[in-house]
Design a protein around this motif. Structure first.
Motif, PDB file in Angstrom:
ATOM      1  N   VAL A  16      47.117  51.212  45.324  1.00  0.00           N
ATOM      2  CA  VAL A  16      47.972  50.130  44.829  1.00  0.00           C
ATOM      3  C   VAL A  16      48.655  49.465  46.023  1.00  0.00           C
ATOM      4  O   VAL A  16      49.322  50.123  46.816  1.00  0.00           O
ATOM      5  CB  VAL A  16      49.026  50.653  43.840  1.00  0.00           C
ATOM      6  N   LEU A  17      48.460  48.169  46.148  1.00  0.00           N
ATOM      7  CA  LEU A  17      48.998  47.445  47.292  1.00  0.00           C
ATOM      8  C   LEU A  17      50.519  47.298  47.190  1.00  0.00           C
ATOM      9  O   LEU A  17      51.060  47.156  46.087  1.00  0.00           O
ATOM     10  CB  LEU A  17      48.364  46.057  47.375  1.00  0.00           C
ATOM     11  N   PRO A  18      51.222  47.341  48.329  1.00  0.00           N
ATOM     12  CA  PRO A  18      52.685  47.233  48.301  1.00  0.00           C
ATOM     13  C   PRO A  18      53.178  45.997  47.564  1.00  0.00           C
ATOM     14  O   PRO A  18      54.199  46.041  46.862  1.00  0.00           O
ATOM     15  CB  PRO A  18      53.057  47.186  49.788  1.00  0.00           C
ATOM     16  N   GLY A  19      52.459  44.890  47.699  1.00  0.00           N
ATOM     17  CA  GLY A  19      52.880  43.671  47.026  1.00  0.00           C
ATOM     18  C   GLY A  19      52.874  43.771  45.516  1.00  0.00           C
ATOM     19  O   GLY A  19      53.612  43.053  44.824  1.00  0.00           O
ATOM     20  N   GLU A  20      52.042  44.664  44.977  1.00  0.00           N
ATOM     21  CA  GLU A  20      51.971  44.826  43.519  1.00  0.00           C
ATOM     22  C   GLU A  20      53.254  45.438  42.963  1.00  0.00           C
ATOM     23  O   GLU A  20      53.559  45.267  41.772  1.00  0.00           O
ATOM     24  CB  GLU A  20      50.788  45.728  43.153  1.00  0.00           C
ATOM     25  N   GLY A  32      47.134  55.700  35.893  1.00  0.00           N
ATOM     26  CA  GLY A  32      46.856  55.594  34.468  1.00  0.00           C
ATOM     27  C   GLY A  32      46.776  54.175  33.971  1.00  0.00           C
ATOM     28  O   GLY A  32      46.544  53.932  32.788  1.00  0.00           O
ATOM     29  N   SER A  33      46.970  53.209  34.873  1.00  0.00           N
ATOM     30  CA  SER A  33      47.028  51.804  34.493  1.00  0.00           C
ATOM     31  C   SER A  33      45.768  51.026  34.830  1.00  0.00           C
ATOM     32  O   SER A  33      45.511  49.973  34.232  1.00  0.00           O
ATOM     33  CB  SER A  33      48.212  51.123  35.190  1.00  0.00           C
ATOM     34  N   GLY A  34      45.007  51.515  35.805  1.00  0.00           N
ATOM     35  CA  GLY A  34      43.859  50.766  36.285  1.00  0.00           C
ATOM     36  C   GLY A  34      44.218  49.756  37.350  1.00  0.00           C
ATOM     37  O   GLY A  34      43.370  48.982  37.797  1.00  0.00           O
ATOM     38  N   LEU A  35      45.477  49.748  37.791  1.00  0.00           N
ATOM     39  CA  LEU A  35      45.895  48.814  38.827  1.00  0.00           C
ATOM     40  C   LEU A  35      45.279  49.162  40.176  1.00  0.00           C
ATOM     41  O   LEU A  35      45.037  48.277  41.008  1.00  0.00           O
ATOM     42  CB  LEU A  35      47.420  48.799  38.928  1.00  0.00           C
ATOM     43  N   SER A  36      45.000  50.440  40.412  1.00  0.00           N
ATOM     44  CA  SER A  36      44.373  50.838  41.668  1.00  0.00           C
ATOM     45  C   SER A  36      42.914  50.388  41.690  1.00  0.00           C
ATOM     46  O   SER A  36      42.144  50.741  40.798  1.00  0.00           O
ATOM     47  CB  SER A  36      44.429  52.356  41.853  1.00  0.00           C
ATOM     48  N   PRO A  37      42.504  49.628  42.698  1.00  0.00           N
ATOM     49  CA  PRO A  37      41.106  49.201  42.781  1.00  0.00           C
ATOM     50  C   PRO A  37      40.164  50.346  43.119  1.00  0.00           C
ATOM     51  O   PRO A  37      38.946  50.171  43.075  1.00  0.00           O
ATOM     52  CB  PRO A  37      41.130  48.149  43.901  1.00  0.00           C
ATOM     53  N   ASP A  38      40.724  51.511  43.440  1.00  0.00           N
ATOM     54  CA  ASP A  38      39.900  52.667  43.788  1.00  0.00           C
ATOM     55  C   ASP A  38      39.570  53.536  42.586  1.00  0.00           C
ATOM     56  O   ASP A  38      38.835  54.519  42.708  1.00  0.00           O
ATOM     57  CB  ASP A  38      40.606  53.509  44.858  1.00  0.00           C
ATOM     58  N   ASP A  39      40.114  53.224  41.409  1.00  0.00           N
ATOM     59  CA  ASP A  39      39.718  53.926  40.182  1.00  0.00           C
ATOM     60  C   ASP A  39      38.248  53.650  39.894  1.00  0.00           C
ATOM     61  O   ASP A  39      37.725  52.577  40.231  1.00  0.00           O
ATOM     62  CB  ASP A  39      40.543  53.433  38.986  1.00  0.00           C
ATOM     63  N   ARG A  40      37.587  54.608  39.242  1.00  0.00           N
ATOM     64  CA  ARG A  40      36.192  54.413  38.856  1.00  0.00           C
ATOM     65  C   ARG A  40      35.939  54.972  37.458  1.00  0.00           C
ATOM     66  O   ARG A  40      36.314  56.106  37.150  1.00  0.00           O
ATOM     67  CB  ARG A  40      35.242  55.080  39.848  1.00  0.00           C
ATOM     68  N   MET A  41      35.314  54.130  36.630  1.00  0.00           N
ATOM     69  CA  MET A  41      34.841  54.540  35.315  1.00  0.00           C
ATOM     70  C   MET A  41      33.460  53.951  35.097  1.00  0.00           C
ATOM     71  O   MET A  41      33.037  53.047  35.826  1.00  0.00           O
ATOM     72  CB  MET A  41      35.785  54.062  34.213  1.00  0.00           C
ATOM     73  N   THR A  42      32.751  54.455  34.097  1.00  0.00           N
ATOM     74  CA  THR A  42      31.477  53.873  33.705  1.00  0.00           C
ATOM     75  C   THR A  42      31.584  53.416  32.261  1.00  0.00           C
ATOM     76  O   THR A  42      32.408  53.922  31.486  1.00  0.00           O
ATOM     77  CB  THR A  42      30.335  54.890  33.823  1.00  0.00           C
ATOM     78  N   ALA A  43      30.731  52.463  31.890  1.00  0.00           N
ATOM     79  CA  ALA A  43      30.710  52.021  30.499  1.00  0.00           C
ATOM     80  C   ALA A  43      30.319  53.181  29.593  1.00  0.00           C
ATOM     81  O   ALA A  43      30.854  53.329  28.490  1.00  0.00           O
ATOM     82  CB  ALA A  43      29.738  50.852  30.342  1.00  0.00           C
TER      83      ALA A  43
END
Length: 479
Positions: free
Chosen positions: A232-236, A363-374
């Motif tokens: 999560v970037l500091p600006g967020e 738990g929010s998905g704000l981190s671009p490093d999260d990974r899920m699959t359909a």
């Protein structure tokens, strides 16, 4: 930041949208039918195979405010907002239609897609369904499922005050609730009306015989990690979310009327100072409650069902992270991002999800490093349907009517009331869009689906519109 978060029907946004003139009539109709939604009874029936079927029936409300002649009451049945389902409806042949639909040039990035039958769990179509991608705010569905599975819909987050080390002191023990208000009116009250600091202060004064303490000690020892999740970037932290803390008023917002308001850098200390002012205490210090200290008062958040409704419908990053950390505290015994990841992992494993490549930083998905699959999303929802977590389906926004889907499906109007789903968008990095949920076919078959796009270059609005049109076309297909 999730662009879809701007679609917040009950709380002011910093970037309000003006409806185009051609949509004004439809917007008025949506607002009228939204009131009808409260008058619909949604009965969830879990099939033996672990799927689900929604049966929708209209009910009437006696709160008319006027006298009504017996022959005119009850009024005519309202038009249904949600499409009904039929367990005997045929399965659609999605392989005949989806390859062409997903070849839409607007979906020009990496696209992971999965569609399954809600009743039997049969996979009806997959495209790159096991490719791990950044899910954006669809991750909030994972948080909701984990919370319902482990905490339950009636769970409430406590905030406690105990006796302090001296007779003229008390300790405010943070429990993880970010939805506290000062006096009962705050940012979260439209969806999740919970406790206020004034209520807590009044209880403490009553327990102390009306005598105010001189000092309030703030105990935040329950939370032992960084204020932001990895990636999560500091600006967020200034707008999209705020610094995480185990006690906050209005989610730490400086302006409780704005979703993307500036956040206090130390929201826990701000809450403690506000509490001390209400209590009449002169000073606030950081401290830790003694083991076995006598409890003076405790207040609680709204039930978990209301908290989930709030962060799913409005796509609230901070609240979803707070709920994920609360689940971690109960499941893993500590309120850390690593414990949250472990709780998510164990939850999905218990529901039969293929965990290959999945990564949970928040738990929010704000981190671009999260990974899920359909595939993981559809497997999770299929498993949730036959578990305590089935409540999650009631929280999903309805296309054209509620939450972050209220102003979607303008070019796919037939999908209104037929598609329910959690939206997701990241602007940093660009090219991350998702939609995960359920839909009902024209024949009445209930399907579970997930679409995740990463790396597209056609713009967020174009990809969202394409996903709206794809899911609507599936619901209409005579195949």
């Amino acid at each position: 930041m999730s662009l879809s978060d701007n679609a917040d029907p009950k709380v002011a946004s910093s970037t309000p949208h003006a409806a185009p003139a051609p949509q004004q009539a439809r917007a008025r109709r949506r607002r009228a039918l939204t009131r009808v939604l409260a008058a619909l009874a949604i009965v969830v029936t879990v099939a033996a195979a672990g799927g689900l079927v929604w049966q929708i029936s209209a009910v009437t409300s006696p709160r008319t405010g006027t006298l009504t002649a017996p022959e005119a009451y009850p009024p005519a049945s309202p038009a249904p907002v949600l499409a009904g389902s039929d367990a005997d409806a045929p399965l659609p042949d999605l392989a005949a239609v989806l390859p062409g639909l997903l070849a839409d040039p607007r979906l020009n990035g990496n696209l992971s897609a999965s569609f399954a039958d809600a009743l039997t769990g049969e996979v009806l179509f997959e495209q790159e369904s096991t490719t791990p991608l950044a899910p954006a705010s669809s991750m909030k569905v994972v948080t909701a499922v984990a919370a319902f599975q482990h905490l339950g819909a009636e769970y409430r987050i406590p905030t406690t005050v105990v006796e302090g080390p001296a007779e003229d002191s008390v300790v405010l023990v943070a429990g993880g609730d970010p939805t506290l208000t000062v006096d009962g009116e705050g940012y979260y009250t439209p969806y999740a009306d919970g406790a206020s600091l004034k209520e807590l202060a009044d209880l403490v004064l009553e327990a102390r015989g009306g005598t105010a303490p001189a000092t309030v000690y703030l105990d935040t020892s329950v939370f032992t990690d960084t204020v932001a999740a990895s990636g999560v970037l500091p600006g967020e932290l200034a707008t999209s979310t705020g610094p995480m803390a185990p006690i906050m008023v209005d989610g730490g917002r400086m302006n409780k009327t704005e979703k993307y308001a500036e956040h206090y850098p130390d929201p826990a200390m701000v809450a403690a100072q506000q509490f001390a002012d209400l209590l009449g205490a002169a000073t606030v210090e950081v401290g830790t409650a003694a083991e076995g200290a006598a409890e003076l008062a405790v207040v609680h958040s709204a039930p978990m069902s209301a908290l989930v409704d709030s962060f799913i419908l409005t796509s609230d990053n901070l609240l979803s992270d707070a709920v994920a950390l609360q689940t971690a505290l109960v499941v893993e015994g500590e309120m850390t991002w690593a414990a949250m990841s472990a709780a998510h992992t164990s939850t999905l494993e218990s529901l039969g999800v293929d965990m290959a490549g999945l990564v949970f930083h928040d738990g929010s998905g704000l981190s671009p490093d999260d990974r899920m699959t359909a595939q993981a999303f559809t497997q999770m929802l299929l498993g949730a349907a036959g578990s305590q977590a089935s409540s999650v389906f009631e929280s999903l926004p309805v296309a054209g009517y509620s939450g972050t889907l209220e102003d979607r499906f303008g070019t796919a109007e037939e999908g209104e009331g037929v598609v329910r789903g959690k939206t997701g968008t990241l602007t940093q990095p660009t090219g991350v869009t998702s939609l995960t949920g359920t839909l009902t076919t024209a024949d009445g078959r209930q399907l579970i689906f997930s679409l995740i796009s990463n790396g597209h270059t056609t713009g967020t609005d174009a990809v969202e519109t394409a996903m709206d049109e794809v899911t609507t076309a599936v619901s209409l297909c005579d195949c």
